[in-house]
Design a protein around this motif. Sequence first.
Motif, PDB file in Angstrom:
ATOM      1  N   LYS A 191       0.819  -1.225   0.000  1.00  0.00           N
ATOM      2  CA  LYS A 191       0.000   0.000   0.000  1.00  0.00           C
ATOM      3  C   LYS A 191       0.847   1.267   0.000  1.00  0.00           C
ATOM      4  CE  LYS A 191      -3.972  -2.120   2.364  1.00  0.00           C
ATOM      5  NZ  LYS A 191      -3.399  -3.361   2.907  1.00  0.00           N
ATOM      6  N   ILE A 239       0.400   4.681  -2.347  1.00  0.00           N
ATOM      7  CA  ILE A 239       0.289   6.052  -1.818  1.00  0.00           C
ATOM      8  C   ILE A 239       1.380   6.931  -2.427  1.00  0.00           C
ATOM      9  CG2 ILE A 239       0.469   7.504   0.250  1.00  0.00           C
ATOM     10  CD1 ILE A 239      -0.683   5.104   1.851  1.00  0.00           C
ATOM     11  N   PHE A 266      -9.707   3.304   2.492  1.00  0.00           N
ATOM     12  CA  PHE A 266      -8.453   3.416   1.736  1.00  0.00           C
ATOM     13  C   PHE A 266      -8.722   3.161   0.249  1.00  0.00           C
ATOM     14  CE2 PHE A 266      -4.393   1.503   0.170  1.00  0.00           C
ATOM     15  CZ  PHE A 266      -3.639   2.664   0.224  1.00  0.00           C
ATOM     16  N   HIS A 287      -3.151   3.138   6.708  1.00  0.00           N
ATOM     17  CA  HIS A 287      -2.829   3.620   5.366  1.00  0.00           C
ATOM     18  C   HIS A 287      -3.844   4.649   4.878  1.00  0.00           C
ATOM     19  CE1 HIS A 287      -0.150   0.071   5.292  1.00  0.00           C
ATOM     20  NE2 HIS A 287       0.587   0.874   4.548  1.00  0.00           N
ATOM     21  N   TYR A 288      -5.059   4.544   5.384  1.00  0.00           N
ATOM     22  CA  TYR A 288      -6.096   5.536   5.052  1.00  0.00           C
ATOM     23  C   TYR A 288      -5.634   6.913   5.501  1.00  0.00           C
ATOM     24  CZ  TYR A 288     -10.630   7.967   5.529  1.00  0.00           C
ATOM     25  OH  TYR A 288     -11.668   8.860   5.457  1.00  0.00           O
ATOM     26  N   ALA A 294      -2.706   8.173   3.367  1.00  0.00           N
ATOM     27  CA  ALA A 294      -3.128   8.648   2.036  1.00  0.00           C
ATOM     28  C   ALA A 294      -3.759  10.031   2.128  1.00  0.00           C
ATOM     29  CB  ALA A 294      -4.103   7.654   1.405  1.00  0.00           C
TER      30      ALA A 294
END
Length: 323
Positions: A36, A40, A78, A307-308, A311
């Motif tokens: 991920k 990004i 995400f 990761h959300y 980002a």
Amino acid sequence: MDFDKVQGTIFPAPNFNPVMDAQMLGGALQGFDCDKDVLIDILTQRSNAQRLMIAEAYQSMYGRNLIEDLKEQLSSHFKDVMVGLMYPPPSYDAHELWHAMKGAGTDENCLIDILASRTNAEIFQMREAYCLQYSTNLQEDIYSDTSGHFRDTLMNLVQGSRQEGYSDPAVAAQDAMVLWEACQQKTGEHKTMLQMILCNKSYQQLWLVFQQFQNISGQDLVDAINDCYDGYFQELLVAIVLCVRDKPAYFAYRLYSAIHDFGFHNKTVIRILIARSEIDLLTIRQRYKERYGKSLFHDIKNFASGHYKKALLAICAGDMEDY
């Protein structure tokens, strides 16, 4: 206030190589465990036009659709961010409007955010994208999904026929009188005249009208609308007034409200960050800091995770002083 100086947070990457980016994305998506961080690093650091070129390179390299692969490999918010970044702006607006109306219930706030803030050209392109993507007519869908004066106002906005660049002080004084009467009388006819002025007059003209309204009534137009009307009609009228006055400040207010009043309303935060990233997100961040004391970067960092969060912060493009 300098309206010429609005700025986004995402710019075209220098030394851009779509084939190399597509290869990196392919590696990140094909692996057993999706990388991920690579997604990004690439997708938030390229402009929308560059992402579309990456998608083309990806298609010819792997014979697969990048958006479909992102949808398949990712999940939850995400996924919404990464997939959202891949749409051209008119298609992204169309996508958001479609999802706001399909199925049970309507996300009125999404309709308000988009239709109160977009320019004639943006509305025209959005209608075309909507028709292409969903084989249906945006105006018809809005008509069947909404009602009353709220619907009339949206139907007016979606025409994309606001005057541009024109202003006349004499007419502004008359329009201000009409708005003032509409806030006193509140008949159906007055509501129609109110929304006709707010939807069809140029921004330059409306600045004069708002000033005249203040002179006549001794009251700010937003306060007057809040006193006189309620429901989504009132929210839409206020959104139009705020967008005319200072669009980045409107979006700062919407982000603050989505984060603090609605317990981090993910859809709204994602939509505004993506849609404004190349237009005025840097200016939105400045307005947010001025108005609410804390930075947008700080608030996203506090509410989102994983990761959300990474980002969203990459799109927000925080500076060191935002930590």
